[in-house]
Design a protein around this motif. Structure first.
Motif, PDB file in Angstrom:
ATOM      1  N   GLY A   1       0.810  -1.213   0.000  1.00 35.21           N
ATOM      2  CA  GLY A   1       0.000   0.000   0.000  1.00 35.21           C
ATOM      3  C   GLY A   1       0.841   1.260   0.000  1.00 35.21           C
ATOM      4  N   SER A   2       2.055   1.164   0.538  1.00 36.49           N
ATOM      5  CA  SER A   2       2.911   2.350   0.594  1.00 36.49           C
ATOM      6  C   SER A   2       3.269   2.837  -0.814  1.00 36.49           C
ATOM      7  CB  SER A   2       4.184   2.055   1.404  1.00 36.49           C
ATOM      8  OG  SER A   2       5.055   1.220   0.680  1.00 36.49           O
ATOM      9  N   ILE A   3       3.253   1.927  -1.800  1.00 38.79           N
ATOM     10  CA  ILE A   3       3.537   2.341  -3.177  1.00 38.79           C
ATOM     11  C   ILE A   3       2.546   3.431  -3.593  1.00 38.79           C
ATOM     12  CG2 ILE A   3       3.606   1.586  -5.590  1.00 38.79           C
ATOM     13  CD1 ILE A   3       4.268  -1.219  -4.641  1.00 38.79           C
ATOM     14  N   VAL A   4       1.276   3.209  -3.257  1.00 39.40           N
ATOM     15  CA  VAL A   4       0.231   4.143  -3.678  1.00 39.40           C
ATOM     16  C   VAL A   4       0.252   5.403  -2.807  1.00 39.40           C
ATOM     17  CG1 VAL A   4      -2.193   4.320  -4.313  1.00 39.40           C
ATOM     18  CG2 VAL A   4      -1.099   2.087  -4.259  1.00 39.40           C
ATOM     19  N   ILE A   5       0.418   5.209  -1.498  1.00 40.41           N
ATOM     20  CA  ILE A   5       0.413   6.351  -0.572  1.00 40.41           C
ATOM     21  C   ILE A   5       1.566   7.310  -0.874  1.00 40.41           C
ATOM     22  CG2 ILE A   5       0.974   6.888   1.827  1.00 40.41           C
ATOM     23  CD1 ILE A   5      -1.921   6.466   1.502  1.00 40.41           C
ATOM     24  N   GLU A   6       2.729   6.759  -1.238  1.00 43.22           N
ATOM     25  CA  GLU A   6       3.867   7.625  -1.572  1.00 43.22           C
ATOM     26  C   GLU A   6       3.517   8.552  -2.726  1.00 43.22           C
ATOM     27  OE1 GLU A   6       7.211   5.124  -2.359  1.00 43.22           O
ATOM     28  OE2 GLU A   6       7.297   4.413  -0.280  1.00 43.22           O
ATOM     29  N   GLN A   7       2.708   8.027  -3.641  1.00 46.95           N
ATOM     30  CA  GLN A   7       2.299   8.830  -4.785  1.00 46.95           C
ATOM     31  C   GLN A   7       1.361   9.963  -4.354  1.00 46.95           C
ATOM     32  OE1 GLN A   7       3.836   8.273  -7.391  1.00 46.95           O
ATOM     33  NE2 GLN A   7       2.780   9.447  -8.965  1.00 46.95           N
ATOM     34  N   VAL A   8       0.489   9.673  -3.386  1.00 43.76           N
ATOM     35  CA  VAL A   8      -0.462  10.683  -2.902  1.00 43.76           C
ATOM     36  C   VAL A   8       0.288  11.832  -2.238  1.00 43.76           C
ATOM     37  CG1 VAL A   8      -2.374  11.128  -1.326  1.00 43.76           C
ATOM     38  CG2 VAL A   8      -2.254   8.955  -2.534  1.00 43.76           C
ATOM     39  N   PHE A   9       1.275  11.498  -1.395  1.00 39.42           N
ATOM     40  CA  PHE A   9       1.948  12.519  -0.591  1.00 39.42           C
ATOM     41  C   PHE A   9       3.298  12.931  -1.186  1.00 39.42           C
ATOM     42  CE2 PHE A   9      -1.075  10.705   2.359  1.00 39.42           C
ATOM     43  CZ  PHE A   9      -1.539  11.817   3.046  1.00 39.42           C
ATOM     44  N   ALA A  10       3.554  12.540  -2.432  1.00 41.96           N
ATOM     45  CA  ALA A  10       4.809  12.880  -3.099  1.00 41.96           C
ATOM     46  C   ALA A  10       6.015  12.552  -2.225  1.00 41.96           C
ATOM     47  CB  ALA A  10       4.819  14.353  -3.496  1.00 41.96           C
TER      48      ALA A  10
ATOM     49  N   SER B   1      -5.385   2.788 -11.464  1.00 49.18           N
ATOM     50  CA  SER B   1      -5.707   3.940 -12.306  1.00 49.18           C
ATOM     51  C   SER B   1      -5.146   5.212 -11.687  1.00 49.18           C
ATOM     52  CB  SER B   1      -7.219   4.089 -12.467  1.00 49.18           C
ATOM     53  OG  SER B   1      -7.731   3.001 -13.175  1.00 49.18           O
ATOM     54  N   PHE B   2      -5.216   5.290 -10.360  1.00 51.47           N
ATOM     55  CA  PHE B   2      -4.664   6.444  -9.658  1.00 51.47           C
ATOM     56  C   PHE B   2      -3.167   6.564  -9.927  1.00 51.47           C
ATOM     57  CE2 PHE B   2      -2.714   8.344  -5.871  1.00 51.47           C
ATOM     58  CZ  PHE B   2      -3.379   9.558  -5.844  1.00 51.47           C
ATOM     59  N   LEU B   3      -2.481   5.423  -9.985  1.00 51.29           N
ATOM     60  CA  LEU B   3      -1.034   5.434 -10.238  1.00 51.29           C
ATOM     61  C   LEU B   3      -0.722   5.652 -11.717  1.00 51.29           C
ATOM     62  CD1 LEU B   3       0.234   2.439  -8.064  1.00 51.29           C
ATOM     63  CD2 LEU B   3       0.419   4.873  -7.570  1.00 51.29           C
ATOM     64  N   GLY B   4      -1.747   5.623 -12.564  1.00 55.47           N
ATOM     65  CA  GLY B   4      -1.505   5.744 -13.994  1.00 55.47           C
ATOM     66  C   GLY B   4      -1.167   4.409 -14.635  1.00 55.47           C
ATOM     67  N   LEU B   5      -1.464   3.296 -13.926  1.00 54.39           N
ATOM     68  CA  LEU B   5      -1.154   1.976 -14.467  1.00 54.39           C
ATOM     69  C   LEU B   5      -2.423   1.231 -14.869  1.00 54.39           C
ATOM     70  CD1 LEU B   5       1.539   0.796 -11.895  1.00 54.39           C
ATOM     71  CD2 LEU B   5       1.915   1.754 -14.158  1.00 54.39           C
ATOM     72  N   GLY B   6      -3.555   1.918 -14.848  1.00 53.52           N
ATOM     73  CA  GLY B   6      -4.807   1.224 -15.161  1.00 53.52           C
ATOM     74  C   GLY B   6      -5.466   1.815 -16.388  1.00 53.52           C
ATOM     75  N   THR B   7      -6.724   2.214 -16.212  1.00 60.21           N
ATOM     76  CA  THR B   7      -7.491   2.790 -17.298  1.00 60.21           C
ATOM     77  C   THR B   7      -6.746   3.992 -17.890  1.00 60.21           C
ATOM     78  OG1 THR B   7      -9.379   2.228 -15.926  1.00 60.21           O
ATOM     79  CG2 THR B   7      -9.825   3.540 -17.879  1.00 60.21           C
ATOM     80  N   PRO B   8      -6.640   4.058 -19.234  1.00 59.56           N
ATOM     81  CA  PRO B   8      -5.914   5.186 -19.838  1.00 59.56           C
ATOM     82  C   PRO B   8      -6.550   6.530 -19.473  1.00 59.56           C
ATOM     83  CG  PRO B   8      -6.863   3.724 -21.516  1.00 59.56           C
ATOM     84  CD  PRO B   8      -7.108   3.093 -20.204  1.00 59.56           C
ATOM     85  N   PRO B   9      -5.742   7.595 -19.427  1.00 58.86           N
ATOM     86  CA  PRO B   9      -6.219   8.885 -18.919  1.00 58.86           C
ATOM     87  C   PRO B   9      -7.386   9.472 -19.715  1.00 58.86           C
ATOM     88  CG  PRO B   9      -3.877   8.973 -19.523  1.00 58.86           C
ATOM     89  CD  PRO B   9      -4.326   7.581 -19.738  1.00 58.86           C
ATOM     90  N   ASP B  10      -7.544   9.104 -20.990  1.00 58.31           N
ATOM     91  CA  ASP B  10      -8.626   9.728 -21.761  1.00 58.31           C
ATOM     92  C   ASP B  10      -9.992   9.099 -21.480  1.00 58.31           C
ATOM     93  OD1 ASP B  10      -7.351   7.525 -22.904  1.00 58.31           O
ATOM     94  OD2 ASP B  10      -8.323   7.872 -24.830  1.00 58.31           O
ATOM     95  N   VAL B  11     -10.011   7.973 -20.753  1.00 62.75           N
ATOM     96  CA  VAL B  11     -11.284   7.349 -20.397  1.00 62.75           C
ATOM     97  C   VAL B  11     -11.603   7.718 -18.948  1.00 62.75           C
ATOM     98  CG1 VAL B  11     -12.519   5.166 -20.169  1.00 62.75           C
ATOM     99  CG2 VAL B  11     -10.724   5.419 -21.901  1.00 62.75           C
ATOM    100  N   PRO B  12     -12.820   8.249 -18.688  1.00 63.90           N
ATOM    101  CA  PRO B  12     -13.132   8.592 -17.309  1.00 63.90           C
ATOM    102  C   PRO B  12     -13.219   7.329 -16.458  1.00 63.90           C
ATOM    103  CG  PRO B  12     -14.796   9.470 -18.823  1.00 63.90           C
ATOM    104  CD  PRO B  12     -13.931   8.547 -19.605  1.00 63.90           C
ATOM    105  N   SER B  13     -12.412   7.257 -15.420  1.00 61.14           N
ATOM    106  CA  SER B  13     -12.555   6.172 -14.451  1.00 61.14           C
ATOM    107  C   SER B  13     -12.380   6.795 -13.082  1.00 61.14           C
ATOM    108  CB  SER B  13     -11.519   5.074 -14.682  1.00 61.14           C
ATOM    109  OG  SER B  13     -10.317   5.379 -14.004  1.00 61.14           O
TER     110      SER B  13
END
Lengths: 298, 291
Positions: A237-246, B230-242
């Motif tokens: 989970g820290s992979i994602v959280i690090e992204q949130v808080f830069a 998707s939040f990390l940019g590893l999922g749904t491509p940015p042009d599709v609303p997810s």
């Protein structure tokens, strides 16, 4: 080891030539060949794997293409963020989940149990990265108490570093606490339903002794399993959280590596994450024998 | 001459999933789960015929606004309608979940059934291999696949699916190990049924309930994983609303408007909660011992 082989096979089956990717389509053939041999790509894959594995066991994970530095050094730099983040979040999760889970199990049939159960169920549905965003909204944007992101190195400002990790730890820890509470509760309910607990109660032992000496003692094996699983979850989970808080931790390093197609770095990182998960599982297995003399490991 | 009674009818069977579902008494968590998931499914279907605004229509006059009659859930940094994007986002959430869990159920279920049925060293070896996957949770698997292929919806679905295989394999296998020795399976074998038929007609129905329950619980985890990817940019491509994409975009504008960050998050919570309540409700109804 099997896991590292899997990562290696996957990464060496990448379509396209890494050297071509780095130098571009117009690169001179001899430059390509030079880079390939620099990257070790002129050797057959099984041989490359063995060489990499031998290096990895000595702590040498190769050199990052993008940073031009050893992968292990890059990883060690980032541990200053990821390790405290993971341990802090794990600690927060334990501090919340253990008392709540045990209380809910003991207070079945009162208002406390359904309250905890519902809260944990809803809590487990909240993505920790969203919780992180909400924390930034509230504590950083609205109240201005906490930094919205970024990291101050420990050696420069210890309190500042702690402050920049506080919200991420809390976001990550709370999410895991919900999952852990549910598991603790059912482990405790199982333990409390055992015959020896009834016997202990029947012979008139203090309720405290029964709960802590008999039920909890025997639920420990399950609780340690839950703890191991939770630490793995929090680490990932820290992979994602690090992204949130830069935060400049392992997770962001991995994402950058994927963006720049820095294969030695990606490989080192993924093998590191997988190894930690395997190691945690192994430690949990070993602890069984220590916690419960009835379990022997052959 | 009286017809001999059908041999199958004379062998008491474990109730099939369909029979269990008919007999089951569903509690409140099941119905709350059904309502939540029903809402998401309706939203996804509705988005094919109607959205309040075109989901990608930018309108810089109404950037980052709160809820209003024209935009019931507010707008994002391009003045796009959040409600419309939320409806479209429901599609991806459901699709990725279904495909990922479908992969896991099919692959994991088959591996577990067959491996447990064969038993012996084959079973031992296969389950060891499956255990390797435990070392790669969905996010990690997605990092690996995104490095090998390119990040996208397919990569995310496959990653979540692969990471979910072991749990289904374990569940299917343990059902088979119990059922292998059950009287009606023994009877089927004695009557000369072939292994394939035994596995499909006798063992699979008995193993189905725990697999269905796990599918619902895994869908909850898959939705969380998809949103994170998707939040990390590893999922749904940015042009599709997810929903995950919406949260990633909202991150840059938190100081200006909370709505783009709040709305998709609530949708994710509702969906995850829906699947997990549905799973819990199914488990309680199908297997009373688990209460």
């Amino acid at each position: 080891m099997l896991a590292s082989l899997l990562v290696f096979v996957a990464l060496s089956s990448v379509p396209g030539d890494p050297a071509q990717l780095i130098l571009g389509l117009n690169a001179a053939p001899d430059a390509l060949a030079a880079l390939r041999s620099q990257l070790g790509l002129d050797v057959p894959a099984p041989q490359r794997y063995l060489a990499w594995l031998a290096g990895a066991l000595r702590g040498d994970l190769g050199e990052s293409i993008n940073y031009g530095r050893p992968v292990s050094a890059l990883i060690i730099d980032r541990l200053a963020v990821s390790v405290p983040l993971t341990l802090g979040a794990g600690l927060i999760a334990c501090l919340i989940a253990l008392p709540l889970g045990v209380t809910a199990a003991l207070r079945r049939g009162t208002w406390a149990d359904p309250l905890v159960t519902v809260a944990a169920q809803v809590g487990a549905a909240v993505p920790s990265f969203w919780l992180g965003l909400l924390f930034i909204l509230f504590f950083a944007v609205q109240l201005g108490w906490m930094p919205a992101g970024g990291f101050v190195p420990w050696e420069r400002d210890f309190v500042g570093a702690l402050r920049s990790l506080a919200l991420p730890m809390l976001a990550l820890g709370l999410g895991q606490a919900a999952v852990m509470t549910r598991m603790t509760r059912s482990a405790m309910i199982d333990a409390l339903g055992q015959d020896y607990v009834r016997t202990a109660r029947a012979k008139g032992l203090e309720p405290g002794t029964v709960v802590f000496g008999h039920a909890l003692r025997n639920a420990l094996v399950t609780l340690v399993t839950i703890l191991g699983l939770s630490l793995s979850n929090v680490f990932i989970g820290s992979i994602v959280i690090e992204q949130v808080f830069a935060l400049p931790g392992l997770g962001r390093l991995a994402l950058t590596a994927i963006g720049t197609r820095d294969f030695p770095l990606i490989q080192g990182e993924i093998v590191l994450y997988a190894s930690v998960i395997i190691l945690l599982g192994f430690l949990v297995d070993v602890s069984y024998g220590l916690l419960d003399p009835r379990i022997r490991i052959d | 001459m009286a017809a001999a009674p059908s041999p199958r009818a004379s062998v008491p069977q474990r109730p099939s999933l369909r029979q269990r579902l008919r007999l089951a008494r569903f509690g409140p968590s099941f119905w709350v789960g059904v309502a939540l998931i029903g809402t998401v499914v309706t939203a996804a279907l509705l988005s094919y015929v109607w959205t309040p605004h075109p989901p990608n229509a930018m309108n810089f006059a109404v950037q980052l606004q709160g809820p209003s009659p024209a935009h019931p859930l507010g707008t994002d940094e391009f003045g796009r309608d959040l409600a419309s994007r939320l409806l479209i986002g429901a599609r991806g959430t459901l699709l990725v979940g279904f495909v990922a869990v479908g992969i896991a159920l099919l692959a994991g279920g088959t591996i577990g059934l067959v491996s447990g049925w064969i038993g012996g060293w084959v079973d031992e070896a296969v389950m060891r291999l499956v255990d390797v996957l435990y070392a790669f949770p969905a996010i990690l698997m997605a990092l690996l696949l995104a490095a090998v292929f390119r990040p996208g919806t397919l990569t995310a679905m496959t990653a979540i699916g692969l990471a979910t295989i072991p749990i289904f394999a374990r569940i299917a296998r343990s059902s088979v190990l119990t059922l292998k020795a059950a009287d009606y399976v023994e009877a089927g074998r004695a009557l000369g049924a072939r292994p394939g038929r035994l596995l499909l007609r006798h063992v699979l129905p008995g193993a189905a309930s725990p697999l269905v329950v796990q599918a619902s619980l895994s869908l909850a985890i898959a939705v969380l994983a998809e949103a994170a990817l998707s939040f990390l940019g590893l999922g749904t491509p940015p042009d599709v609303p997810s929903w995950g994409n919406m949260l990633r975009e909202a991150q840059g504008f938190l100081a200006m408007s909370p709505w783009p960050a709040i709305v998709p998050g609530l949708a994710i919570v509702a969906t995850v909660l829906g699947w997990s309540l549905l799973g819990d409700g199914l488990r309680d109804a199908l297997d009373p011992r688990s209460r």
